[in-house]
Write a protein that holds these residues in place. Structure first.
Motif, PDB file in Angstrom:
ATOM      1  N   ASP A   7       0.820  -1.217   0.000  1.00  0.00           N
ATOM      2  CA  ASP A   7       0.000   0.000   0.000  1.00  0.00           C
ATOM      3  C   ASP A   7       0.851   1.262   0.000  1.00  0.00           C
ATOM      4  OD1 ASP A   7      -2.233  -1.639   0.085  1.00  0.00           O
ATOM      5  OD2 ASP A   7      -2.597  -1.321   2.238  1.00  0.00           O
ATOM      6  N   ASP A   8       1.974   1.236   0.708  1.00  0.00           N
ATOM      7  CA  ASP A   8       2.816   2.426   0.846  1.00  0.00           C
ATOM      8  C   ASP A   8       3.839   2.612  -0.279  1.00  0.00           C
ATOM      9  OD1 ASP A   8       1.451   2.966   3.177  1.00  0.00           O
ATOM     10  OD2 ASP A   8       3.055   2.272   4.504  1.00  0.00           O
ATOM     11  N   PHE A   9       4.359   1.505  -0.828  1.00  0.00           N
ATOM     12  CA  PHE A   9       5.463   1.606  -1.792  1.00  0.00           C
ATOM     13  C   PHE A   9       5.189   0.950  -3.138  1.00  0.00           C
ATOM     14  CE2 PHE A   9       7.530   1.986   2.360  1.00  0.00           C
ATOM     15  CZ  PHE A   9       8.325   3.099   2.172  1.00  0.00           C
ATOM     16  N   GLY A  10       4.071   0.266  -3.286  1.00  0.00           N
ATOM     17  CA  GLY A  10       3.829  -0.509  -4.495  1.00  0.00           C
ATOM     18  C   GLY A  10       4.280  -1.948  -4.279  1.00  0.00           C
ATOM     19  N   ARG A  11       3.935  -2.792  -5.207  1.00  0.00           N
ATOM     20  CA  ARG A  11       4.217  -4.225  -5.060  1.00  0.00           C
ATOM     21  C   ARG A  11       5.606  -4.554  -5.604  1.00  0.00           C
ATOM     22  NH1 ARG A  11      -0.234  -7.996  -7.469  1.00  0.00           N
ATOM     23  NH2 ARG A  11       0.513  -7.003  -9.348  1.00  0.00           N
ATOM     24  N   PRO A  12       6.549  -4.884  -4.721  1.00  0.00           N
ATOM     25  CA  PRO A  12       7.885  -5.230  -5.189  1.00  0.00           C
ATOM     26  C   PRO A  12       7.942  -6.670  -5.686  1.00  0.00           C
ATOM     27  CG  PRO A  12       7.819  -5.446  -2.827  1.00  0.00           C
ATOM     28  CD  PRO A  12       6.460  -4.932  -3.263  1.00  0.00           C
ATOM     29  N   SER A  13       8.943  -6.956  -6.457  1.00  0.00           N
ATOM     30  CA  SER A  13       9.233  -8.331  -6.863  1.00  0.00           C
ATOM     31  C   SER A  13       9.806  -9.052  -5.638  1.00  0.00           C
ATOM     32  CB  SER A  13      10.261  -8.299  -7.995  1.00  0.00           C
ATOM     33  OG  SER A  13      10.407  -9.561  -8.551  1.00  0.00           O
ATOM     34  N   VAL A  14       9.280 -10.237  -5.338  1.00  0.00           N
ATOM     35  CA  VAL A  14       9.703 -10.999  -4.165  1.00  0.00           C
ATOM     36  C   VAL A  14      10.505 -12.200  -4.635  1.00  0.00           C
ATOM     37  CG1 VAL A  14       8.931 -12.291  -2.136  1.00  0.00           C
ATOM     38  CG2 VAL A  14       7.663 -10.254  -2.872  1.00  0.00           C
ATOM     39  N   ARG A  15      11.738 -12.296  -4.172  1.00  0.00           N
ATOM     40  CA  ARG A  15      12.611 -13.421  -4.513  1.00  0.00           C
ATOM     41  C   ARG A  15      12.477 -14.496  -3.445  1.00  0.00           C
ATOM     42  NH1 ARG A  15      17.016 -11.900  -7.716  1.00  0.00           N
ATOM     43  NH2 ARG A  15      17.103 -14.121  -8.100  1.00  0.00           N
ATOM     44  N   GLN A  16      12.475 -15.767  -3.877  1.00  0.00           N
ATOM     45  CA  GLN A  16      12.405 -16.892  -2.950  1.00  0.00           C
ATOM     46  C   GLN A  16      13.458 -17.922  -3.332  1.00  0.00           C
ATOM     47  OE1 GLN A  16       8.549 -18.575  -2.040  1.00  0.00           O
ATOM     48  NE2 GLN A  16       7.550 -16.769  -2.893  1.00  0.00           N
ATOM     49  N   TRP A  17      14.032 -18.546  -2.311  1.00  0.00           N
ATOM     50  CA  TRP A  17      15.023 -19.588  -2.499  1.00  0.00           C
ATOM     51  C   TRP A  17      14.696 -20.746  -1.549  1.00  0.00           C
ATOM     52  CZ3 TRP A  17      16.218 -14.444  -1.636  1.00  0.00           C
ATOM     53  CH2 TRP A  17      16.859 -13.746  -2.669  1.00  0.00           C
ATOM     54  N   PHE A  49      25.352  -5.864  10.998  1.00  0.00           N
ATOM     55  CA  PHE A  49      25.458  -5.842   9.544  1.00  0.00           C
ATOM     56  C   PHE A  49      25.096  -7.202   8.971  1.00  0.00           C
ATOM     57  CE2 PHE A  49      27.925  -2.276  10.899  1.00  0.00           C
ATOM     58  CZ  PHE A  49      27.596  -1.304   9.969  1.00  0.00           C
ATOM     59  N   ALA A  50      24.702  -7.189   7.703  1.00  0.00           N
ATOM     60  CA  ALA A  50      24.377  -8.416   6.973  1.00  0.00           C
ATOM     61  C   ALA A  50      25.117  -8.367   5.644  1.00  0.00           C
ATOM     62  CB  ALA A  50      22.878  -8.523   6.721  1.00  0.00           C
ATOM     63  N   VAL A  51      25.411  -9.547   5.134  1.00  0.00           N
ATOM     64  CA  VAL A  51      25.999  -9.658   3.796  1.00  0.00           C
ATOM     65  C   VAL A  51      25.162 -10.652   3.009  1.00  0.00           C
ATOM     66  CG1 VAL A  51      28.027 -10.272   2.429  1.00  0.00           C
ATOM     67  CG2 VAL A  51      28.317  -9.154   4.654  1.00  0.00           C
ATOM     68  N   ARG A  52      24.779 -10.237   1.795  1.00  0.00           N
ATOM     69  CA  ARG A  52      24.050 -11.106   0.891  1.00  0.00           C
ATOM     70  C   ARG A  52      24.842 -11.218  -0.407  1.00  0.00           C
ATOM     71  NH1 ARG A  52      19.819  -8.288  -2.145  1.00  0.00           N
ATOM     72  NH2 ARG A  52      21.727  -7.752  -3.232  1.00  0.00           N
ATOM     73  N   ARG A  53      25.090 -12.460  -0.786  1.00  0.00           N
ATOM     74  CA  ARG A  53      25.820 -12.702  -2.035  1.00  0.00           C
ATOM     75  C   ARG A  53      24.997 -13.638  -2.900  1.00  0.00           C
ATOM     76  NH1 ARG A  53      31.423 -15.899  -2.839  1.00  0.00           N
ATOM     77  NH2 ARG A  53      31.790 -15.305  -4.995  1.00  0.00           N
ATOM     78  N   ARG A  54      24.634 -13.161  -4.073  1.00  0.00           N
ATOM     79  CA  ARG A  54      23.913 -13.991  -5.049  1.00  0.00           C
ATOM     80  C   ARG A  54      24.874 -14.332  -6.178  1.00  0.00           C
ATOM     81  NH1 ARG A  54      18.939  -9.944  -5.194  1.00  0.00           N
ATOM     82  NH2 ARG A  54      20.179  -9.197  -6.938  1.00  0.00           N
ATOM     83  N   LEU A  55      24.851 -15.598  -6.601  1.00  0.00           N
ATOM     84  CA  LEU A  55      25.718 -16.013  -7.683  1.00  0.00           C
ATOM     85  C   LEU A  55      25.092 -17.183  -8.424  1.00  0.00           C
ATOM     86  CD1 LEU A  55      28.669 -18.055  -6.271  1.00  0.00           C
ATOM     87  CD2 LEU A  55      27.096 -16.916  -4.765  1.00  0.00           C
ATOM     88  N   PRO A  56      25.406 -17.308  -9.711  1.00  0.00           N
ATOM     89  CA  PRO A  56      24.819 -18.409 -10.476  1.00  0.00           C
ATOM     90  C   PRO A  56      25.388 -19.756 -10.046  1.00  0.00           C
ATOM     91  CG  PRO A  56      26.365 -17.154 -11.822  1.00  0.00           C
ATOM     92  CD  PRO A  56      26.257 -16.439 -10.513  1.00  0.00           C
ATOM     93  N   VAL A  57      24.561 -20.796 -10.123  1.00  0.00           N
ATOM     94  CA  VAL A  57      25.042 -22.158  -9.916  1.00  0.00           C
ATOM     95  C   VAL A  57      25.867 -22.505 -11.149  1.00  0.00           C
ATOM     96  CG1 VAL A  57      24.367 -24.582  -9.672  1.00  0.00           C
ATOM     97  CG2 VAL A  57      23.018 -22.787  -8.527  1.00  0.00           C
ATOM     98  N   PRO A  58      27.131 -22.880 -10.965  1.00  0.00           N
ATOM     99  CA  PRO A  58      27.988 -23.158 -12.123  1.00  0.00           C
ATOM    100  C   PRO A  58      27.448 -24.286 -13.000  1.00  0.00           C
ATOM    101  CG  PRO A  58      29.284 -23.044 -10.104  1.00  0.00           C
ATOM    102  CD  PRO A  58      27.840 -23.039  -9.702  1.00  0.00           C
ATOM    103  N   GLU A  96      20.235 -19.943  -9.148  1.00  0.00           N
ATOM    104  CA  GLU A  96      20.968 -18.919  -8.414  1.00  0.00           C
ATOM    105  C   GLU A  96      21.122 -19.355  -6.963  1.00  0.00           C
ATOM    106  OE1 GLU A  96      20.435 -14.246  -8.187  1.00  0.00           O
ATOM    107  OE2 GLU A  96      18.925 -15.280  -6.973  1.00  0.00           O
ATOM    108  N   LEU A  97      22.334 -19.230  -6.450  1.00  0.00           N
ATOM    109  CA  LEU A  97      22.608 -19.450  -5.031  1.00  0.00           C
ATOM    110  C   LEU A  97      22.572 -18.115  -4.312  1.00  0.00           C
ATOM    111  CD1 LEU A  97      25.700 -21.830  -5.181  1.00  0.00           C
ATOM    112  CD2 LEU A  97      23.465 -22.392  -4.207  1.00  0.00           C
ATOM    113  N   VAL A  98      22.142 -18.130  -3.072  1.00  0.00           N
ATOM    114  CA  VAL A  98      22.260 -16.961  -2.229  1.00  0.00           C
ATOM    115  C   VAL A  98      22.921 -17.392  -0.917  1.00  0.00           C
ATOM    116  CG1 VAL A  98      19.934 -17.140  -1.199  1.00  0.00           C
ATOM    117  CG2 VAL A  98      21.097 -14.937  -1.247  1.00  0.00           C
TER     118      VAL A  98
END
Length: 192
Positions: free
Chosen positions: A82-92, A107-116, A154-156
């Motif tokens: 309602d406040d920002f619009g509908r974002p794309s939601v990623r799931q793993w 702090f947090a670290v997020r790393r996304r990378l393709p599965v080789p 994709e791995l996260v």
């Protein structure tokens, strides 16, 4: 375990104090949410820790699909829409989870990378779990998780840290708050 994240990229001159106040006001709603392992309320601020953007990007680890669905379909997520619009939601889909020795995440670290390509999937996923365990063993790590999106291949890797020099590669976020009603129920180690 299921991982979920959405990102709200905000204008360069956006007052991130608005997001900080929103998190302080609304975070109690998930302190007892059934099915939620953890929700890390994350922000990036343009120019801080190498971030090119202002962004609100919470990261969730869910114990149950039912809890996640209740959140998305009729829960607090509607207020964000309602406040920002509908974002794309990623799931793993969860691969591994490990606890560290840190207590309060800063702090947090997020790393996304393709599965080789070309590797045996069992070996590749086991390597992702080993990375989770390695990250969690680093000093100041609060927790680490790995998950995979088999649609995008994709791995996260996601980790929380008690200090501002995380021992992980990826996008660095400030943790405004951590809701963890079911953290103790998240399955430890390899999840297959």
């Amino acid at each position: 375990m299921h991982a979920l994240q959405y990102e709200l990229t905000l204008p360069a001159d956006y007052d991130m104090g608005v997001i900080r106040a929103r998190v302080a006001r609304l975070s109690p709603a998930l302190e007892h949410w059934e099915g939620l392992g953890t929700k890390a309320y994350l922000i990036r601020e343009r120019g801080v820790h190498g971030s090119p953007v202002n962004q609100y990007a919470p990261f969730y680890l869910w114990n149950t699909v039912e809890g996640m669905n209740r959140f998305l379909w009729g829960g607090p997520f509607q207020g964000l829409v309602d406040d920002f619009g509908r974002p794309s939601v990623r799931q793993w889909t969860g691969l591994g989870f490990a606890e560290g020795d840190g207590d309060r995440p800063a702090f947090a670290v997020r790393r996304r990378l393709p599965v080789p390509e070309g590797g045996e999937l069992t070996t590749l996923m086991a390597q992702a779990v080993a990375e989770t365990e390695r990250l969690a063993a680093e000093g100041g790590a609060v927790l680490a998780a790995a998950a995979v999106d088999p649609h995008r291949w994709e791995l996260v890797h996601f980790s929380l840290w008690a200090h501002d020099t995380p021992e992980a590669e990826g996008d660095v976020f400030e943790v405004l708050h951590l809701s963890a009603p079911g953290r103790d129920l998240l399955p430890r180690g390899r999840q297959w």
